[in-house]
Design a protein around this motif. Structure first.
Motif, mmCIF file in Angstrom:
data_model
loop_
_atom_site.group_PDB
_atom_site.id
_atom_site.type_symbol
_atom_site.label_atom_id
_atom_site.label_comp_id
_atom_site.label_asym_id
_atom_site.label_seq_id
_atom_site.Cartn_x
_atom_site.Cartn_y
_atom_site.Cartn_z
ATOM 1 N N GLU A 100 0.830 -1.207 0.000
ATOM 2 C CA GLU A 100 0.000 0.000 0.000
ATOM 3 C C GLU A 100 0.863 1.255 0.000
ATOM 4 N N LYS A 101 0.488 2.217 -0.840
ATOM 5 C CA LYS A 101 1.114 3.529 -0.837
ATOM 6 C C LYS A 101 0.222 4.585 -0.193
ATOM 7 N N MET A 102 -1.081 4.462 -0.451
ATOM 8 C CA MET A 102 -2.036 5.396 0.127
ATOM 9 C C MET A 102 -3.408 4.739 0.108
ATOM 10 N N ALA A 103 -4.211 4.964 1.186
ATOM 11 C CA ALA A 103 -5.542 4.361 1.268
ATOM 12 C C ALA A 103 -6.426 5.220 2.164
ATOM 13 N N HIS A 104 -7.721 5.126 1.918
ATOM 14 C CA HIS A 104 -8.673 5.831 2.778
ATOM 15 C C HIS A 104 -10.027 5.136 2.702
ATOM 16 N N LYS A 105 -10.787 5.216 3.811
ATOM 17 C CA LYS A 105 -12.139 4.687 3.860
ATOM 18 C C LYS A 105 -13.126 5.777 3.451
ATOM 19 N N HIS A 106 -14.224 5.328 2.879
ATOM 20 C CA HIS A 106 -15.245 6.268 2.442
ATOM 21 C C HIS A 106 -16.180 6.575 3.625
ATOM 22 N N LEU A 107 -16.332 7.843 3.923
ATOM 23 C CA LEU A 107 -17.109 8.275 5.094
ATOM 24 C C LEU A 107 -18.300 9.147 4.721
ATOM 25 N N ILE A 108 -18.625 9.258 3.451
ATOM 26 C CA ILE A 108 -19.746 10.109 3.008
ATOM 27 C C ILE A 108 -20.959 9.226 2.723
ATOM 28 N N ASP A 109 -22.158 9.542 3.296
ATOM 29 C CA ASP A 109 -22.296 10.499 4.385
ATOM 30 C C ASP A 109 -22.183 9.817 5.752
ATOM 31 N N GLN A 110 -22.082 8.506 5.730
ATOM 32 C CA GLN A 110 -21.812 7.701 6.902
ATOM 33 C C GLN A 110 -20.685 6.731 6.556
ATOM 34 N N PRO A 111 -19.971 6.210 7.531
ATOM 35 C CA PRO A 111 -18.940 5.205 7.235
ATOM 36 C C PRO A 111 -19.522 4.037 6.452
ATOM 37 N N ASN A 112 -18.905 3.724 5.288
ATOM 38 C CA ASN A 112 -19.405 2.654 4.411
ATOM 39 C C ASN A 112 -18.956 1.300 4.942
ATOM 40 N N VAL A 113 -19.663 0.843 5.986
ATOM 41 C CA VAL A 113 -19.344 -0.435 6.620
ATOM 42 C C VAL A 113 -20.616 -1.241 6.739
ATOM 43 N N LEU A 114 -20.516 -2.540 6.448
ATOM 44 C CA LEU A 114 -21.662 -3.438 6.538
ATOM 45 C C LEU A 114 -21.272 -4.659 7.360
ATOM 46 N N ILE A 115 -22.073 -4.976 8.377
ATOM 47 C CA ILE A 115 -21.881 -6.178 9.199
ATOM 48 C C ILE A 115 -23.201 -6.925 9.216
ATOM 49 N N ARG A 116 -23.148 -8.219 8.865
ATOM 50 C CA ARG A 116 -24.368 -9.040 8.847
ATOM 51 C C ARG A 116 -24.044 -10.374 9.513
ATOM 52 N N ILE A 117 -24.871 -10.739 10.511
ATOM 53 C CA ILE A 117 -24.697 -11.985 11.254
ATOM 54 C C ILE A 117 -25.812 -12.940 10.852
ATOM 55 N N HIS A 118 -25.433 -14.101 10.368
ATOM 56 C CA HIS A 118 -26.413 -15.100 9.925
ATOM 57 C C HIS A 118 -26.769 -16.029 11.085
ATOM 58 N N LYS A 119 -27.859 -16.804 10.904
ATOM 59 C CA LYS A 119 -28.335 -17.705 11.955
ATOM 60 C C LYS A 119 -27.359 -18.829 12.246
ATOM 61 N N ASP A 120 -26.606 -19.237 11.207
ATOM 62 C CA ASP A 120 -25.658 -20.335 11.415
ATOM 63 C C ASP A 120 -24.345 -19.869 12.024
ATOM 64 N N GLY A 121 -24.255 -18.621 12.375
ATOM 65 C CA GLY A 121 -23.059 -18.092 13.019
ATOM 66 C C GLY A 121 -22.077 -17.414 12.091
ATOM 67 N N GLN A 122 -22.333 -17.441 10.789
ATOM 68 C CA GLN A 122 -21.430 -16.758 9.861
ATOM 69 C C GLN A 122 -21.636 -15.255 9.928
ATOM 70 N N ILE A 123 -20.554 -14.536 9.754
ATOM 71 C CA ILE A 123 -20.566 -13.073 9.840
ATOM 72 C C ILE A 123 -20.052 -12.499 8.518
ATOM 73 N N LEU A 124 -20.809 -11.596 7.931
ATOM 74 C CA LEU A 124 -20.398 -10.888 6.728
ATOM 75 C C LEU A 124 -19.956 -9.484 7.118
ATOM 76 N N TYR A 125 -18.707 -9.180 6.795
ATOM 77 C CA TYR A 125 -18.159 -7.859 7.100
ATOM 78 C C TYR A 125 -17.693 -7.231 5.796
ATOM 79 N N SER A 126 -18.193 -6.078 5.452
ATOM 80 C CA SER A 126 -17.877 -5.401 4.200
ATOM 81 C C SER A 126 -17.546 -3.949 4.499
ATOM 82 N N VAL A 127 -16.492 -3.470 3.881
ATOM 83 C CA VAL A 127 -16.060 -2.086 4.042
ATOM 84 C C VAL A 127 -15.559 -1.585 2.699
ATOM 85 N N ARG A 128 -15.821 -0.340 2.401
ATOM 86 C CA ARG A 128 -15.414 0.263 1.141
ATOM 87 C C ARG A 128 -14.125 1.042 1.353
#
Length: 366
Positions: free
Chosen positions: A10-38
């Motif tokens: 990595e040389k340079m990186a940034h997270k997208h914060l417009i207009d809220q932090p672009n983060v997604l967390i989803r917990i399934h019934k079988d215990g799996q967790i989906l984590y997504s970030v832009r």
């Protein structure tokens, strides 16, 4: 421990914060967790420019755990479609074309432990159409324009000098503009070979005109020498083994050594009935002196031209070239030779160049 990873190149990186932090967390019934970030990343990709601009580069995207070893967390690729390409990706990379991508692992071992790592390998092929239109075709036209001076009269000094200098400066400016976009490297690139060859051909055309001017002026001064020098030269020639003749002569070998000492030999006929040990005399069409040619090893053997030479003489192209090259004016003869030599050498260079560099090959990563 979610999100505890880093980008190794990595040389340079940034997270997208417009207009809220672009983060997604989803917990399934079988215990799996989906984590997504832009995230937008600028990654380093060492490039090998030996075949530039006909090169294929291999770039890497490494995602590795920074603080947790494989005992704590281990990254694995998804079985189906681990990498998804956005539609219209080819329009966002005008200089390259993504030809292939693969996924693998780059788990590393250090003194502090073993860290999980995911690697994506991208194969990027450089778009060649831009360089074809901006460099190769214009430079080829400049080289061809420099050959126009071969068809101009040698007395047109301003026209030929202006043509040669203008094409040379234009080619130099074009090469500087192309190299200004590249980092300075210590090795030779494919584009350097092409530019250097074009500059050589243009500079060679300019040097050819200088040689033609020198030969022409030298012939002019020779033709205007005083007549006394001509008489002195004629008297010197009369003492040598030369005789003004208009017909081919055949001399016996036994009398060749006594040609200059015996004055009676000049008064008697030089043709002998004895055909042994013959010496052939080179004959010119003009009334100038003829130099007697003597072969001590095999004077009695006649020189016969090989069959392939006789075959070439029958070809129309050979007769056309020979007719152009049998002129007495050496300056004009140099222009005639250049009209054939320069295009032929440039065509041969193009054949070798495109066979060598037109094969797209991926450069290995160090």
């Amino acid at each position: 421990m979610i999100g505890e990873f880093g980008h190794m190149n990595e040389k340079m990186a940034h997270k997208h914060l417009i207009d809220q932090p672009n983060v997604l967390i989803r917990i399934h019934k079988d215990g799996q967790i989906l984590y997504s970030v832009r995230i937008s990343l600028v990654l380093s990709c060492p490039m090998h420019l030996h075949d530039y601009p006909m090169d294929v580069q291999t770039c890497l995207i490494d995602l590795a755990s920074y603080a947790y070893t494989t005992d704590d967390i281990e990254y694995k690729w998804k079985t189906e479609e681990p990498v998804q390409l956005k539609k219209g990706l080819e329009f966002s990379m005008p200089s390259f074309q993504l030809t292939n991508f693969t996924t693998t692992y780059c788990t590393s071992k250090t003194n502090t432990g073993e860290y999980s790592c995911l690697r994506t390998t991208l194969q990027l092929q450089r778009q060649f159409s831009y360089y074809l239109l901006q460099l190769y075709i214009p430079s080829t036209m400049l080289v061809i324009v420099s050959w126009v001076s071969f068809w101009l009269d040698r007395s047109a000094v301003p026209a030929r000098v202006t043509l040669g200098v203008t094409t040379l400066l234009t080619m130099t400016t074009q090469a500087s503009g192309i190299n200004a976009k590249l980092p300075p490297v210590s090795y030779t690139k494919a584009i350097d070979v092409w530019i250097g060859a074009c500059l050589t051909f243009i500079f060679g055309a300019l040097l050819e005109f200088a040689c033609v001017t020198y030969i022409s002026s030298r012939n002019f001064y020779k033709s205007n020498k005083p007549s006394l020098a001509g008489h002195a030269l004629h008297s010197t020639k009369s003492k040598s083994l030369t005789q003004p003749l208009t017909t081919p002569l055949l001399l016996p070998n036994s009398n060749f050594e006594h040609l200059t000492a015996t004055s009676q030999l000049r008064n008697r006929p030089l043709q002998q009935e004895d055909n042994q040990n013959e010496v052939w005399v080179k004959q010119r069409n003009t009334e100038s002196d003829v130099i007697l040619m003597y072969n001590e090893e095999s004077p009695s053997q006649l020189h016969r031209e090989p069959g392939w030479k006789n075959f070439l003489k029958k070809l129309p192209a050979y007769r056309w070239i020979a007719k152009r090259l049998t002129i007495d004016d050496r300056a004009k003869r140099a222009d005639y030779i250049s009209r054939i030599l320069f295009p032929t050498c440039f065509i041969l260079f193009n054949i070798i160049y495109w066979i060598r560099y037109s094969r797209y090959q991926a450069q290995p990563q160090l």
